[in-house]
Design an enzyme around this catalytic site. Structure first.
Site, PDB file in Angstrom:
ATOM      1  N   ARG A  21      10.773 -14.172   9.132  1.00 15.48           N
ATOM      2  CA  ARG A  21       9.362 -13.979   8.805  1.00 15.48           C
ATOM      3  C   ARG A  21       8.997 -12.512   8.895  1.00 15.48           C
ATOM      4  NH1 ARG A  21       5.601 -17.294  11.062  1.00 15.48           N
ATOM      5  NH2 ARG A  21       4.243 -16.091   9.670  1.00 15.48           N
TER       6      ARG A  21
ATOM      7  N   ARG B  91      11.307  -7.558   6.500  1.00 14.06           N
ATOM      8  CA  ARG B  91      12.494  -8.357   6.165  1.00 14.06           C
ATOM      9  C   ARG B  91      13.622  -7.479   5.633  1.00 14.06           C
ATOM     10  NH1 ARG B  91      10.053 -13.951   3.502  1.00 14.06           N
ATOM     11  NH2 ARG B  91       7.998 -13.772   4.434  1.00 14.06           N
TER      12      ARG B  91
ATOM     13  N   ARG C  81      12.473 -24.671   0.819  1.00 12.62           N
ATOM     14  CA  ARG C  81      12.842 -24.792  -0.591  1.00 12.62           C
ATOM     15  C   ARG C  81      14.092 -23.975  -0.892  1.00 12.62           C
ATOM     16  NH1 ARG C  81      12.323 -21.164  -4.568  1.00 12.62           N
ATOM     17  NH2 ARG C  81      11.037 -19.811  -3.258  1.00 12.62           N
ATOM     18  N   ARG C  82      14.091 -22.727  -0.447  1.00 12.01           N
ATOM     19  CA  ARG C  82      15.263 -21.882  -0.687  1.00 12.01           C
ATOM     20  C   ARG C  82      16.465 -22.387   0.098  1.00 12.01           C
ATOM     21  NH1 ARG C  82      11.310 -16.782  -0.147  1.00 12.01           N
ATOM     22  NH2 ARG C  82      10.894 -16.386  -2.353  1.00 12.01           N
TER      23      ARG C  82
ATOM     24  N   LYS D  76       0.807 -19.327  -3.983  1.00 11.09           N
ATOM     25  CA  LYS D  76       1.748 -20.238  -3.309  1.00 11.09           C
ATOM     26  C   LYS D  76       1.362 -20.479  -1.852  1.00 11.09           C
ATOM     27  CE  LYS D  76       5.288 -16.723  -2.281  1.00 11.09           C
ATOM     28  NZ  LYS D  76       5.229 -16.742  -0.829  1.00 11.09           N
ATOM     29  N   ASP D  77       0.435 -19.672  -1.318  1.00 12.10           N
ATOM     30  CA  ASP D  77      -0.034 -19.867   0.056  1.00 12.10           C
ATOM     31  C   ASP D  77      -1.255 -20.777   0.138  1.00 12.10           C
ATOM     32  OD1 ASP D  77       1.895 -18.116   1.062  1.00 12.10           O
ATOM     33  OD2 ASP D  77       0.587 -16.365   0.880  1.00 12.10           O
TER      34      ASP D  77
ATOM     35  N   CYS E  87       4.565 -26.461   3.531  1.00 11.91           N
ATOM     36  CA  CYS E  87       5.707 -25.674   4.002  1.00 11.91           C
ATOM     37  C   CYS E  87       6.703 -26.512   4.800  1.00 11.91           C
ATOM     38  CB  CYS E  87       5.219 -24.508   4.873  1.00 11.91           C
ATOM     39  SG  CYS E  87       4.265 -23.286   3.958  1.00 11.91           S
TER      40      CYS E  87
END
Length: 329
Positions: A158, A164, A140-141, A90-91, A251
């Site tokens: 981040r 986190r 997205r979230r 996904k990166d 992103c």
């Protein structure tokens, strides 16, 4: 190199605990397929620091979106400092630098998002109290959360998984979301309050997938990676990345897309939204596995046409305002 010396296979990776777990998973699978690589010094793990790892007080959008976690790895690969690079798919941008290929995806982990609430008392997004603060660096979230409850406040969040979770324990935010795949790879999935199904939170394109890149003329690495590739995972990832490419996604834009193989067919589901969740478009499509990338691309082109140029212009403009207005936690 002296005669008889081992020419190590150099694996390039970021240095986060999750990235290292993925690199060592790659090493394990290489040794399973090529026992000679178990010899001491046959595989070397090369840790590289990326821009995305070094700058944590700004959102991904402010830093420029995709490529933040791959540029330094690309450079090392093209400079022959490493032989292969292990990525969270996904990166990875939808384009690759000339001279490199990404021929291998390992078997995919669970693609869903984990929801983690401060005291585990809330299990569903719908039950989050109004005005709660949610830590996420993902538009997205954010878009899908705010579509369900526009009173929620999403703040830029981040750092690696451990950082986190520590911020959550310290009361910086009320809840956060993380890919369950990453938690499972580090044996930390027990910290998830619940796992969100696609109807609650459609995951990111290529979430849960590990990709391995090499130089396009490196026959040795290509041989190793051909043995490791998982065709079903690669088909699904190719479909999702075709969707993302058609939408020119990164992103800076709230885009979700997931494919799975059901009864011998690719089944795809995609979503685009305004960052505040005020408007969204969704699509579903299916087709032959061998046409995976085409199915994803056509789904993206169809959604782009349905939403219209004005929607995308507003989405990009609003994305900048949304992220730049977030509080960095």
């Amino acid at each position: 190199m002296a005669e008889g010396d081992i020419q190590p296979l150099r694996i390039g990776t970021r240095g986060s605990p999750l990235a290292l777990a993925q690199a060592y998973e790659t090493r394990k699978r290489l040794i399973e397929n090529f026992p000679d690589l178990e010899a001491e010094g046959a595989i070397e793990i090369c840790v590289l620091k990326t821009q995305g790892d070094m700058i944590l007080d700004k959102s991904l959008m402010e830093l420029g979106g995709k490529g933040l976690f791959t540029k330094e790895l690309d450079t090392a690969l093209l400079s022959d400092e490493v032989d292969i690079c292990v990525h969270s798919m996904k990166d990875v941008p939808t384009w690759l630098p000339d001279g490199t290929v990404l021929p291998c995806n390992l078997p995919r982990e669970d693609t869903n998002d984990a929801f983690i609430y401060k005291d585990d008392s809330v299990k569903r997004i719908e039950d989050i109290p109004d005005g709660s603060v949610i830590g996420t660096a993902s538009l997205r979230r954010q878009a899908q959360l705010m579509a369900k409850n526009p009173t929620l406040k999403c703040v830029n969040f981040r750092g690696n998984v451990q950082t986190r979770l520590r911020k959550l324990d310290d009361g910086v935010v009320d809840a956060t979301l993380l890919a369950i795949a990453g938690l499972k790879r580090m044996d930390m999935d027990g910290c998830a309050t619940s796992i969100l199904e696609w109807d609650e939170m459609l995951p990111a394109v290529a979430q849960g997938a590990i990709g391995i890149q090499c130089r396009d003329d490196d026959e040795r690495s290509l041989k190793y990676l051909a043995a490791l590739n998982h065709p079903e995972t690669k088909a699904c990832v190719d479909c999702e990345r075709g969707f993302l490419e058609a939408l020119d996604g990164n992103c800076k834009t709230p885009i979700a897309g997931q494919a799975r193989i059901v009864d011998g067919k690719i089944m795809f589901r995609g979503l685009i939204a305004m960052p505040d969740g005020s408007k969204k478009f969704e699509c579903e499509s299916e087709g032959a596995i061998e046409e995976a990338a085409k199915i994803g691309r056509e789904a993206g082109e169809g959604l782009k046409k349905e939403a219209g140029e004005e929607f995308f212009q507003r989405m990009v403009e609003t994305s900048g305002q949304q992220v730049l207005g977030q509080i960095t936690k």
